[in-house]
Every structure is written in C-alpha cells, then in structure tokens.
Scaffold this motif. Structure first.
Motif, PDB file in Angstrom:
ATOM      1  N   ASP A 167       0.828  -1.206   0.000  1.00 18.87           N
ATOM      2  CA  ASP A 167       0.000   0.000   0.000  1.00 18.87           C
ATOM      3  C   ASP A 167       0.864   1.259   0.000  1.00 18.87           C
ATOM      4  O   ASP A 167       0.518   2.268  -0.632  1.00 18.87           O
ATOM      5  N   GLU A 168       1.986   1.189   0.705  1.00 23.10           N
ATOM      6  CA  GLU A 168       2.901   2.331   0.725  1.00 23.10           C
ATOM      7  C   GLU A 168       3.486   2.571  -0.660  1.00 23.10           C
ATOM      8  O   GLU A 168       3.677   3.726  -1.076  1.00 23.10           O
ATOM      9  N   LEU A 169       3.738   1.486  -1.382  1.00 24.91           N
ATOM     10  CA  LEU A 169       4.254   1.603  -2.749  1.00 24.91           C
ATOM     11  C   LEU A 169       3.228   2.285  -3.651  1.00 24.91           C
ATOM     12  O   LEU A 169       3.584   3.121  -4.501  1.00 24.91           O
ATOM     13  N   ILE A 170       1.964   1.929  -3.461  1.00 21.89           N
ATOM     14  CA  ILE A 170       0.888   2.579  -4.232  1.00 21.89           C
ATOM     15  C   ILE A 170       0.848   4.071  -3.942  1.00 21.89           C
ATOM     16  O   ILE A 170       0.684   4.895  -4.853  1.00 21.89           O
ATOM     17  N   MET A 171       1.011   4.459  -2.671  1.00 24.38           N
ATOM     18  CA  MET A 171       0.993   5.877  -2.307  1.00 24.38           C
ATOM     19  C   MET A 171       2.206   6.604  -2.871  1.00 24.38           C
ATOM     20  O   MET A 171       2.114   7.786  -3.234  1.00 24.38           O
ATOM     21  N   MET A 172       3.336   5.908  -2.967  1.00 26.64           N
ATOM     22  CA  MET A 172       4.528   6.508  -3.572  1.00 26.64           C
ATOM     23  C   MET A 172       4.281   6.782  -5.061  1.00 26.64           C
ATOM     24  O   MET A 172       4.682   7.825  -5.598  1.00 26.64           O
ATOM     25  N   ALA A 173       3.602   5.845  -5.729  1.00 26.73           N
ATOM     26  CA  ALA A 173       3.266   6.040  -7.145  1.00 26.73           C
ATOM     27  C   ALA A 173       2.329   7.236  -7.306  1.00 26.73           C
ATOM     28  O   ALA A 173       2.505   8.074  -8.200  1.00 26.73           O
ATOM     29  N   ALA A 174       1.322   7.335  -6.427  1.00 22.62           N
ATOM     30  CA  ALA A 174       0.372   8.452  -6.489  1.00 22.62           C
ATOM     31  C   ALA A 174       1.084   9.779  -6.259  1.00 22.62           C
ATOM     32  O   ALA A 174       0.790  10.779  -6.932  1.00 22.62           O
ATOM     33  N   LYS A 175       2.032   9.801  -5.334  1.00 22.94           N
ATOM     34  CA  LYS A 175       2.781  11.023  -5.059  1.00 22.94           C
ATOM     35  C   LYS A 175       3.586  11.449  -6.274  1.00 22.94           C
ATOM     36  O   LYS A 175       3.648  12.650  -6.611  1.00 22.94           O
ATOM     37  N   SER A 176       4.204  10.489  -6.955  1.00 21.02           N
ATOM     38  CA  SER A 176       4.968  10.798  -8.172  1.00 21.02           C
ATOM     39  C   SER A 176       4.057  11.398  -9.244  1.00 21.02           C
ATOM     40  O   SER A 176       4.428  12.363  -9.922  1.00 21.02           O
ATOM     41  N   ILE A 177       2.869  10.818  -9.379  1.00 21.68           N
ATOM     42  CA  ILE A 177       1.917  11.302 -10.386  1.00 21.68           C
ATOM     43  C   ILE A 177       1.440  12.709 -10.050  1.00 21.68           C
ATOM     44  O   ILE A 177       1.332  13.572 -10.934  1.00 21.68           O
ATOM     45  N   LYS A 178       1.159  12.965  -8.780  1.00 17.99           N
ATOM     46  CA  LYS A 178       0.700  14.300  -8.374  1.00 17.99           C
ATOM     47  C   LYS A 178       1.763  15.360  -8.639  1.00 17.99           C
ATOM     48  O   LYS A 178       1.433  16.524  -8.917  1.00 17.99           O
ATOM     49  N   MET A 179       3.022  14.962  -8.545  1.00 14.67           N
ATOM     50  CA  MET A 179       4.105  15.906  -8.842  1.00 14.67           C
ATOM     51  C   MET A 179       4.125  16.286 -10.317  1.00 14.67           C
ATOM     52  O   MET A 179       4.638  17.342 -10.694  1.00 14.67           O
ATOM     53  N   ASP A 225      10.518   9.905 -14.302  1.00 18.45           N
ATOM     54  CA  ASP A 225      11.632   9.197 -13.642  1.00 18.45           C
ATOM     55  C   ASP A 225      12.270  10.064 -12.556  1.00 18.45           C
ATOM     56  O   ASP A 225      12.653   9.556 -11.493  1.00 18.45           O
ATOM     57  N   GLU A 226      12.369  11.363 -12.833  1.00 20.42           N
ATOM     58  CA  GLU A 226      12.932  12.279 -11.828  1.00 20.42           C
ATOM     59  C   GLU A 226      12.046  12.332 -10.583  1.00 20.42           C
ATOM     60  O   GLU A 226      12.547  12.350  -9.451  1.00 20.42           O
ATOM     61  N   CYS A 227      10.735  12.352 -10.797  1.00 19.26           N
ATOM     62  CA  CYS A 227       9.789  12.373  -9.657  1.00 19.26           C
ATOM     63  C   CYS A 227       9.891  11.065  -8.867  1.00 19.26           C
ATOM     64  O   CYS A 227       9.862  11.078  -7.622  1.00 19.26           O
ATOM     65  N   ILE A 228      10.000   9.946  -9.565  1.00 20.60           N
ATOM     66  CA  ILE A 228      10.123   8.652  -8.895  1.00 20.60           C
ATOM     67  C   ILE A 228      11.415   8.601  -8.085  1.00 20.60           C
ATOM     68  O   ILE A 228      11.432   8.103  -6.949  1.00 20.60           O
ATOM     69  N   ASP A 229      12.492   9.142  -8.643  1.00 15.92           N
ATOM     70  CA  ASP A 229      13.773   9.173  -7.913  1.00 15.92           C
ATOM     71  C   ASP A 229      13.641   9.970  -6.617  1.00 15.92           C
ATOM     72  O   ASP A 229      14.190   9.582  -5.570  1.00 15.92           O
ATOM     73  N   LYS A 230      12.902  11.109  -6.666  1.00 18.63           N
ATOM     74  CA  LYS A 230      12.712  11.931  -5.463  1.00 18.63           C
ATOM     75  C   LYS A 230      11.927  11.166  -4.409  1.00 18.63           C
ATOM     76  O   LYS A 230      12.255  11.192  -3.215  1.00 18.63           O
ATOM     77  N   VAL A 231      10.875  10.475  -4.854  1.00 19.61           N
ATOM     78  CA  VAL A 231      10.048   9.709  -3.917  1.00 19.61           C
ATOM     79  C   VAL A 231      10.852   8.553  -3.320  1.00 19.61           C
ATOM     80  O   VAL A 231      10.755   8.265  -2.123  1.00 19.61           O
ATOM     81  N   ASN A 232      11.645   7.889  -4.155  1.00 19.22           N
ATOM     82  CA  ASN A 232      12.469   6.775  -3.661  1.00 19.22           C
ATOM     83  C   ASN A 232      13.527   7.251  -2.668  1.00 19.22           C
ATOM     84  O   ASN A 232      13.868   6.550  -1.713  1.00 19.22           O
ATOM     85  N   TYR A 233      14.049   8.452  -2.910  1.00 20.48           N
ATOM     86  CA  TYR A 233      15.067   9.004  -2.013  1.00 20.48           C
ATOM     87  C   TYR A 233      14.470   9.265  -0.627  1.00 20.48           C
ATOM     88  O   TYR A 233      15.143   9.106   0.387  1.00 20.48           O
ATOM     89  N   GLU A 234      13.175   9.666  -0.607  1.00 20.22           N
ATOM     90  CA  GLU A 234      12.509   9.967   0.662  1.00 20.22           C
ATOM     91  C   GLU A 234      12.130   8.694   1.420  1.00 20.22           C
ATOM     92  O   GLU A 234      11.884   8.742   2.624  1.00 20.22           O
ATOM     93  N   LYS A 271       9.097   1.103  -8.785  1.00 20.86           N
ATOM     94  CA  LYS A 271       9.444   0.886 -10.181  1.00 20.86           C
ATOM     95  C   LYS A 271       8.171   0.974 -11.001  1.00 20.86           C
ATOM     96  O   LYS A 271       7.188   0.297 -10.690  1.00 20.86           O
ATOM     97  N   MET A 272       8.198   1.814 -12.030  1.00 15.69           N
ATOM     98  CA  MET A 272       6.992   1.987 -12.855  1.00 15.69           C
ATOM     99  C   MET A 272       7.327   1.888 -14.332  1.00 15.69           C
ATOM    100  O   MET A 272       8.383   2.341 -14.786  1.00 15.69           O
ATOM    101  N   LYS A 273       6.411   1.263 -15.080  1.00 16.03           N
ATOM    102  CA  LYS A 273       6.507   1.227 -16.532  1.00 16.03           C
ATOM    103  C   LYS A 273       5.581   2.306 -17.083  1.00 16.03           C
ATOM    104  O   LYS A 273       4.530   2.599 -16.512  1.00 16.03           O
ATOM    105  N   CYS A 274       5.979   2.876 -18.200  1.00 15.88           N
ATOM    106  CA  CYS A 274       5.186   3.949 -18.801  1.00 15.88           C
ATOM    107  C   CYS A 274       5.100   3.770 -20.304  1.00 15.88           C
ATOM    108  O   CYS A 274       6.115   3.536 -20.964  1.00 15.88           O
ATOM    109  N   ASN A 275       3.901   3.858 -20.829  1.00 17.51           N
ATOM    110  CA  ASN A 275       3.685   3.806 -22.272  1.00 17.51           C
ATOM    111  C   ASN A 275       2.982   5.089 -22.708  1.00 17.51           C
ATOM    112  O   ASN A 275       2.035   5.542 -22.048  1.00 17.51           O
TER     113      ASN A 275
END
Length: 392
Positions: free
Chosen positions: A297-309, A345-354, A361-365
């Motif tokens: 669930d925390e991983l899902i919230m990390m994905a949502a945070k990246s998207i909101k950014m 990818d930059e947003c995901i890196d920021k979230v992962n750093y926190e 890890k996310m795939k994007c098409n």
C-alpha cells in the motif's frame, strides 16, 4: 350640528390645543393663525405650494402637510369662508406626528419583512445551486461591502469572496484564517462578524461579513434568515464532498476510473493534441508477496505522489485500479509528451530518495495524437498496453 355645539368644539380645539388654525387669503398668504404657532420662511413657501386649489363649492378638503423644520406631521382640513373682507381659507391642523411615525415604522417593518421573505425564497429556490452565488445577496441584505466563506478540510483551504470594492482580501496569513475558523456565530474579529460556522463531514467553515457604516447588524437576530443561509452553505459543502468522493480514489486521492470515463465521453475538452500515459507499478506483486501488503500500500501511495508531482492544468492523473494508473495530457507538444517519461523518472527518484525501505518501479507507455487524431484509436492503443501488461 347646532351652532352652540359647534362653538364648543371649536373652543376645545383651540383651548385644549387639539390643533391649530391658520387662515389664508386667496393667494395663500397667511393672514391669521393660532397664538404661538408659525412657520419658517422656507416652510411657509412649502405650505403655499401644498394648499389645495381655492374652490368655493361648500366642501372641505383634507390633506397632509409636513413641517420639515419641526419634524411634525399635520392632517389638515381646509374650508372656504366668505366674509365682508373677502374670501378666505380656514385650515384646521391636527398634529398627527405620532401616528405618522407609527405608520412609517410599520411601513419600514413591512418592507423589511418583504425583503427577508424574498431573500429566503431565493435561497430555497437555489438551494441546489452553487452556494457561492448567494454571497452578493448576503452582502445586499446586511448592507455590507464584503462577504467571505473559508472552508478547510485540514489539508486544503478554500476561500470564496464577494466584494464591491477593489480592495484585496486582508486575510493572507493562515494563522488569521485559523482564528476565523474557530469563531462562534455572532463573534467578531477585527471589522468582521461571523454569521455562520460549523463542520460538514471533514470540513470546517466560517462565513464572515464586513461591518461598515450602515451595516444591518440587527438582522443577525433573524434566526430564520441565519438558518436559511446555514442550510444553503452546508448543503453546498456536502454536495461538493459527495461529488469529490465520487470522482476520486479513496486511497490515493487521485481521480478514479469513473472520472476518466466521464472526461473521455466529453473527449477531454477536444484539445488539438492528446497524450495518454499508461503507468504500471512493475514491482507491486513482488513487494506484496515478500514484504507484506502494508508496504505494498505504501508503494501505491509513492506512485500516487509521483503522479501528483506531474499534474498540472494540462496533465491529469487517474488511478484505474490495483497497480494501474493513467495520465492524460491535453494540448501538449510531441516533444513535451516524449519528455514526460524523463520527468516522471525524476519524480520517482525523489520519492524513492525519501523512502529507503522500498523502491518504486513503474513502466510507462505513451500514446500521442494530434490534429485529426481518433480518440477511439488512441484509447484502444492505450488499452492494449494495459492488456499486454496484465498478461505478463
């Protein structure tokens, strides 16, 4: 009526000071008057203009006269009398000031009731409308130049404001807004008074009105008026909350699939270009199975945070369900759409750093169309990516 009785009544009229007598000639000039009574030069001019036409028909005329200097209201009975000296008008003036003031007071009360009834009927007719539309009406009823509603759910603050001046809102400090949200009804803060306040669901609100000279503070005692405003506001806030919940994913606070379908039916506003970004958390199953669903669930919230950014007025984010997300870009250039992956990818890196416990890890098409693009084709292509990913 015999002459004796008439003389007695006339004597009472004069000696008991029931009224006064004024005698004028054919031109309206005062030739006689009761002792101690008189008009100023200005009032006498108004008197001459107000006298009924000089008619010798044996009938009396009744009319009203206001002495603006003394603020007295007179009911006047005028009759024509012929004497050896000429023809005169006799005016019997009854001081009717008290009754006139009562009538004026009653008239004002009636006008007040009509205004309040009209306001409440308008509120009831528009109770399902946007409650911000009633702010000008509130300003008019209370004779104020500014009405403000603050609404806070703890995370977001909303301000609705109506002003008849060019002045900017003075409440820019969040600490002051917190003070306003803690006010009680009828409580004052600076030059403002709280008309309504309360809590609806998770939101607190306060309606304040600017008190200026002429402000109708007595109307705050009108409970039906205040309760009507309260009903309108709280009904509007509740509708907004229900609408928000119907359009948002409860876990991530992103738009949900229903909102995506709704916007899709409207062709996302039919922009010149449309980019659809399908996103998938590629390591959610692994985290759930090895580290537990709490970290999943925390991983899902990390994905949502990246998207909101990544979100903006041209890019919207959606949670489609499970580990599937989507973003839609409207009016982006081809280069902006292609650059999306690098920015994500930059947003995901920021979230992962926190978060050092797990890594997202996310795939994007990316599916992109411009000018004469087919929305159906773009959606089919995007859906195919989701089907392919789901089959892996």
């Amino acid at each position: 009526m015999d002459d004796k009785l008439f003389e007695e009544l006339l004597e009472d009229f004069i000696t008991k000071k029931i009224g006064v007598i004024v005698v004028t000639d054919a031109e309206g000039n005062i030739v006689r008057k009761s002792e101690g009574f008189g008009f100023s030069e200005k009032t006498e001019m108004h008197w001459r203009l107000g006298i009924p036409e000089f008619e010798d028909n044996g009938k009396c005329s009744e009319w009203d006269f206001v002495d603006e200097d003394s603020q007295k209201y007179y009911n006047v009975t005028t009759a024509v009398y012929k004497t050896d000296e000429g023809v005169f008008q006799y005016h019997f003036l009854f001081d009717n000031t008290e009754c006139a003031l009562d009538r004026r007071h009653n008239s004002l009360m009636f006008e007040e009731m009509e205004k309040m009834n009209e306001f409440q009927e308008t509120m009831l007719r528009n109770i399902s409308e946007d409650y911000s539309k009633m702010l000008p009406m509130i300003a008019d009823v209370f004779e104020s130049d500014e009405v403000i509603i603050f609404i806070s759910d703890g995370n977001n603050l909303k301000e609705l404001r109506h002003s008849t001046t060019d002045r900017e809102s003075i409440f820019t400090d969040t600490r002051e807004v917190d003070i306003i949200l803690s006010l009680k009804e009828g409580e004052k803060y600076k030059d403002y008074i709280c008309l309504n306040c309360g809590k609806v669901g998770t939101s607190r609100y306060a309606l304040i009105v600017h008190m200026i000279p002429g402000f109708q503070i007595d109307r705050i005692e009108n409970l039906s008026l205040i309760n009507g405003i309260k009903l309108n506001i709280e009904g509007g806030i509740l509708r907004e909350q229900l609408k928000y919940e119907s359009e948002h994913d409860s876990q991530t606070d992103l738009y949900n699939k229903d909102k995506y379908v709704s916007l899709m039916k409207d062709k996302f506003g039919d922009p010149e270009t449309l980019a659809i970004f399908n996103l998938d958390i590629s390591n959610l199953r692994e985290v759930n199975e090895t580290l537990g669903r709490d970290l999943g669930d925390e991983l899902i919230m990390m994905a949502a945070k990246s998207i909101k950014m990544m979100e903006s007025d041209r890019i919207l984010g959606f949670r489609m369900g499970g580990d599937k997300f989507m973003m839609v870009g409207m009016g982006l250039t081809y280069d902006e759409a292609n650059d999306f992956k690098y920015r994500l990818d930059e947003c995901i890196d920021k979230v992962n750093y926190e978060n050092r416990d797990i890594k997202l890890k996310m795939k994007c098409n990316v599916t992109f169309g411009e000018k004469t693009y087919s929305l159906d084709s773009l959606i089919d292509e995007a859906d195919q990516f989701i089907r392919d990913e789901s089959g892996k």
